[in-house]
Scaffold this active site. Structure first.
Site, PDB file in Angstrom:
ATOM      1  N   GLY A  24      16.134 -74.088  60.028  1.00 47.73           N
ATOM      2  CA  GLY A  24      17.444 -74.639  59.719  1.00 47.73           C
ATOM      3  C   GLY A  24      18.285 -73.601  59.005  1.00 47.73           C
ATOM      4  O   GLY A  24      17.770 -72.802  58.222  1.00 47.73           O
ATOM      5  N   TYR A  26      21.526 -74.394  57.466  1.00 47.26           N
ATOM      6  CA  TYR A  26      22.578 -74.932  56.602  1.00 47.26           C
ATOM      7  C   TYR A  26      22.538 -74.264  55.239  1.00 47.26           C
ATOM      8  O   TYR A  26      21.474 -74.079  54.643  1.00 47.26           O
ATOM      9  CB  TYR A  26      22.437 -76.441  56.410  1.00 47.26           C
ATOM     10  CG  TYR A  26      23.352 -76.937  55.306  1.00 47.26           C
ATOM     11  CD1 TYR A  26      24.713 -77.076  55.540  1.00 47.26           C
ATOM     12  CD2 TYR A  26      22.861 -77.190  54.024  1.00 47.26           C
ATOM     13  CE1 TYR A  26      25.567 -77.474  54.526  1.00 47.26           C
ATOM     14  CE2 TYR A  26      23.707 -77.592  53.007  1.00 47.26           C
ATOM     15  CZ  TYR A  26      25.064 -77.738  53.256  1.00 47.26           C
ATOM     16  OH  TYR A  26      25.910 -78.118  52.251  1.00 47.26           O
ATOM     17  N   TYR A  58      28.626 -74.931  59.332  1.00 46.18           N
ATOM     18  CA  TYR A  58      27.842 -74.171  58.356  1.00 46.18           C
ATOM     19  C   TYR A  58      28.530 -72.846  58.014  1.00 46.18           C
ATOM     20  O   TYR A  58      28.126 -72.167  57.076  1.00 46.18           O
ATOM     21  CB  TYR A  58      26.438 -73.871  58.884  1.00 46.18           C
ATOM     22  CG  TYR A  58      25.577 -75.082  59.165  1.00 46.18           C
ATOM     23  CD1 TYR A  58      25.971 -76.368  58.819  1.00 46.18           C
ATOM     24  CD2 TYR A  58      24.348 -74.937  59.804  1.00 46.18           C
ATOM     25  CE1 TYR A  58      25.180 -77.470  59.091  1.00 46.18           C
ATOM     26  CE2 TYR A  58      23.548 -76.038  60.081  1.00 46.18           C
ATOM     27  CZ  TYR A  58      23.971 -77.291  59.728  1.00 46.18           C
ATOM     28  OH  TYR A  58      23.174 -78.384  60.005  1.00 46.18           O
ATOM     29  N   SER A 179      15.697 -82.405  57.166  1.00 41.12           N
ATOM     30  CA  SER A 179      15.151 -82.598  55.812  1.00 41.12           C
ATOM     31  C   SER A 179      13.655 -82.928  55.860  1.00 41.12           C
ATOM     32  O   SER A 179      13.196 -83.849  55.183  1.00 41.12           O
ATOM     33  CB  SER A 179      15.915 -83.712  55.077  1.00 41.12           C
ATOM     34  OG  SER A 179      17.272 -83.408  54.951  1.00 41.12           O
ATOM     35  N   PRO A 180      12.855 -82.178  56.624  1.00 37.52           N
ATOM     36  CA  PRO A 180      11.427 -82.503  56.732  1.00 37.52           C
ATOM     37  C   PRO A 180      10.656 -82.248  55.441  1.00 37.52           C
ATOM     38  O   PRO A 180       9.520 -82.709  55.304  1.00 37.52           O
ATOM     39  CB  PRO A 180      10.945 -81.579  57.856  1.00 37.52           C
ATOM     40  CG  PRO A 180      11.849 -80.394  57.770  1.00 37.52           C
ATOM     41  CD  PRO A 180      13.199 -80.969  57.409  1.00 37.52           C
ATOM     42  N   THR A 183      15.181 -82.711  50.481  1.00 35.51           N
ATOM     43  CA  THR A 183      16.418 -81.951  50.540  1.00 35.51           C
ATOM     44  C   THR A 183      16.842 -81.562  49.132  1.00 35.51           C
ATOM     45  O   THR A 183      16.097 -81.761  48.169  1.00 35.51           O
ATOM     46  CB  THR A 183      17.525 -82.778  51.241  1.00 35.51           C
ATOM     47  OG1 THR A 183      18.660 -81.969  51.488  1.00 35.51           O
ATOM     48  CG2 THR A 183      17.925 -83.993  50.426  1.00 35.51           C
ATOM     49  N   LYS A 232      15.031 -75.713  56.451  1.00 40.71           N
ATOM     50  CA  LYS A 232      15.964 -74.643  56.106  1.00 40.71           C
ATOM     51  C   LYS A 232      15.390 -73.810  54.967  1.00 40.71           C
ATOM     52  O   LYS A 232      14.879 -74.346  53.975  1.00 40.71           O
ATOM     53  CB  LYS A 232      17.318 -75.226  55.698  1.00 40.71           C
ATOM     54  CG  LYS A 232      18.342 -74.159  55.270  1.00 40.71           C
ATOM     55  CD  LYS A 232      18.369 -73.943  53.761  1.00 40.71           C
ATOM     56  CE  LYS A 232      19.232 -72.727  53.401  1.00 40.71           C
ATOM     57  NZ  LYS A 232      19.298 -72.525  51.939  1.00 40.71           N
ATOM     58  N   GLU A 241       5.850 -68.827  55.095  1.00 43.22           N
ATOM     59  CA  GLU A 241       4.901 -69.899  54.766  1.00 43.22           C
ATOM     60  C   GLU A 241       5.093 -71.113  55.677  1.00 43.22           C
ATOM     61  O   GLU A 241       4.127 -71.700  56.163  1.00 43.22           O
ATOM     62  CB  GLU A 241       5.070 -70.340  53.303  1.00 43.22           C
ATOM     63  CG  GLU A 241       4.390 -69.443  52.298  1.00 43.22           C
ATOM     64  CD  GLU A 241       4.504 -69.988  50.886  1.00 43.22           C
ATOM     65  OE1 GLU A 241       5.206 -71.002  50.677  1.00 43.22           O
ATOM     66  OE2 GLU A 241       3.900 -69.387  49.972  1.00 43.22           O
TER      67      GLU A 241
END
Length: 285
Positions: A24, A26, A58, A179-180, A183, A232, A241
């Site tokens: 991501g 953003y 963005y 948003s895994p 956030t 992100k 990672e």
């Protein structure tokens, strides 16, 4: 599902495929140094990412495009190796504006095509040059659109979307979960009543077993469910990672243990637009 760092694509109904793990991009343009996105995308590509998620709003698509083009020029990748997702902003929903807006995005990226082009948010604003059109009282001017669209959804261990996931599986629809990892804690648009996901004791305990971080466990959980994730990060260590999730797998019991963490609470509520007639977060799923 045999997922590897080299091959973790899942098929789409149109015959194409999408990598389950993406980067991501953003970032708050007011707080992010110029060039941060450029370097992060290059690091991600070198690490093995082949899915990049971006958007016109963005304000950094020029850096994303430059990074992709530089890596192509180096011979590191070919354009077809990369899956790039762009987004249509709220002021551009009328059908006659979609193609010229996409063409503007391609010009900014300096790429010939994007692999996926979706609606950023299902809430239309008044068309025009202003990104956030406002009336004399400073209120966003809404706009009605006859909208039939696909967009990304929030999905993580605290908001597992079981009904939506089952519906999508039945109809061969791939979910992309934003948003895994939770956030930011920005109270202007984020529900901060839900605790930070990465401090969860269950995720950390499972991580200890595999010598992984809570973030890596959360990402692995999602991709084992077949959910595409786009964490992100502009931090080189975390970018690397987040990609290191293909050398282990969670057991069935561990998956159930993480599923049980579901609180059915969103982080991203965007309450400042909750009076919009197309505000989507009041629906069950």
């Amino acid at each position: 599902m045999n997922l590897t760092a080299e091959n973790h694509r899942v098929p789409l109904s149109d015959g194409n495929s999408i990598p389950l793990l993406g980067l991501g991009t953003y970032a708050d343009p007011q707080k992010t140094p110029k060039g941060s996105c450029l370097e992060s995308v290059k690091i991600a590509i070198d690490t093995g990412y082949r899915h990049i998620d971006g958007a016109f709003v963005y304000y950094n698509e020029h850096e994303v495009g430059q990074a992709i083009r530089e890596k192509i020029a180096e011979g590191r990748i070919k354009r077809e190796d990369i899956f790039y997702c762009g987004k249509l902003w709220n002021t551009c929903h009328p059908p006659e504006l979609v193609r010229p807006t996409l063409e503007k995005t391609l010009k900014i990226l300096q790429l010939d095509y994007v692999d996926l082009y979706i609606i950023e948010l299902p809430m239309a604003f008044k068309p025009g040059d202003a990104i956030y059109p406002k009336d004399e009282n400073g209120k966003i001017i809404y706009h009605e659109t006859d909208l039939c669209a696909t967009w990304e959804v929030e999905c993580h261990p605290y908001f597992t979307q079981p009904k939506l996931l089952e519906f999508c599986r039945q109809h061969d629809i791939v979910i992309v979960g934003y948003s895994p990892l939770g956030t930011s804690r920005d109270e202007t648009w984020v529900n901060v009543s839900s605790p930070p996901l990465l401090k969860d004791p269950v995720l950390n305990a499972i991580g200890k077993k595999y010598n992984k971080t809570a973030a890596q466990i959360a990402l692995r959980f999602s991709i084992q469910r077949g959910v595409v994730v786009i964490p992100k990060s502009f931090n080189p260590q975390r970018i690397r990672e987040n990609f290191q999730i293909f050398d282990f797998s969670l057991t069935e019991n561990e998956m159930k243990e993480i599923e049980a963490l579901n609180k059915n609470v969103r982080y991203v509520e965007l309450l400042m637009w909750r009076d919009h007639p197309e505000y989507p977060f009041s629906d069950e799923y």
